[in-house]
Design an enzyme around this catalytic site. Sequence first.
Site, PDB file in Angstrom:
ATOM      1  N   THR A   7       0.996  -1.351   0.049  1.00 48.69           N
ATOM      2  CA  THR A   7       0.101   0.026  -0.139  1.00 48.69           C
ATOM      3  C   THR A   7       0.932   1.302  -0.004  1.00 48.69           C
ATOM      4  O   THR A   7       2.072   1.294   0.170  1.00 48.69           O
ATOM      5  CB  THR A   7      -0.960  -0.105   1.144  1.00 48.69           C
ATOM      6  OG1 THR A   7      -1.906   0.948   1.015  1.00 48.69           O
ATOM      7  CG2 THR A   7      -0.230   0.529   2.502  1.00 48.69           C
ATOM      8  N   GLY A 162       1.069   5.417  -7.503  1.00 53.24           N
ATOM      9  CA  GLY A 162       0.398   4.442  -8.090  1.00 53.24           C
ATOM     10  C   GLY A 162       1.117   4.175  -9.671  1.00 53.24           C
ATOM     11  O   GLY A 162       0.811   3.106 -10.047  1.00 53.24           O
ATOM     12  N   CYS A 165       4.700   2.135  -8.147  1.00 53.06           N
ATOM     13  CA  CYS A 165       4.591   0.962  -7.435  1.00 53.06           C
ATOM     14  C   CYS A 165       3.751  -0.143  -7.887  1.00 53.06           C
ATOM     15  O   CYS A 165       2.345   0.262  -7.880  1.00 53.06           O
ATOM     16  CB  CYS A 165       4.551   1.417  -5.924  1.00 53.06           C
ATOM     17  SG  CYS A 165       4.417   0.121  -4.804  1.00 53.06           S
ATOM     18  N   THR A 168       0.463  -0.393  -5.379  1.00 55.24           N
ATOM     19  CA  THR A 168      -0.156   0.568  -5.060  1.00 55.24           C
ATOM     20  C   THR A 168      -1.132   1.187  -6.395  1.00 55.24           C
ATOM     21  O   THR A 168      -0.550   0.908  -7.427  1.00 55.24           O
ATOM     22  CB  THR A 168       0.658   2.058  -5.074  1.00 55.24           C
ATOM     23  OG1 THR A 168       1.677   1.572  -3.800  1.00 55.24           O
ATOM     24  CG2 THR A 168      -0.109   3.142  -4.659  1.00 55.24           C
TER      25      THR A 168
END
Length: 179
Positions: A7, A162, A165, A168
């Site tokens: 996350t 996002g 990663c 994410t």
Amino acid sequence: MEQYHGTTILSVRRGRRVALGGDGQVTLGNVVIKATARKVRPIYQGRILAGFAGGTADAFTLFERFEAKLEKHQGNVLRSAVELAKDWRTDRMLRRLEAMLAVADPDNSLVITGNGDVLEPEQGIVAIGSGGAYAQSAARALLENTALPPEEIVKKSLQIAGDLCIYTNQSHVIEVLEG
């Protein structure tokens, strides 16, 4: 058994205005289990924001413990975090938890680590999770070079994280407190 993980949680403050946001992706190994998890929420009568990274079940245990400390210490974030960290270091069950908390109120931004440490990062930016370094870098650049409000910095920084990663995603929840 593998844990649910992965996350990005990010908090940014300008003065006494603070935003805390996170993405919604939960993974088990290399499989996305859920894309719209809510890992950020207001706690203690909406006066404190908290987000988690790490094992989901472990994080909920920490949330519950932290909320109990907030009740005991009348919403004092720093005292509650330190007391939770003390418990974390002395309680065998807590020491096995694999999660981190990011917490913020109008005056404090803190990270409570999996080692039972309480950290107050510099520049009013807190970033945890697999995409934390990407989000923190973007947030720092935006905070230093724009007049954007904290919630916009969090939004743009989570979008960048996002994109970079794999743990994410682009499903974000962002909460704001005004001091």
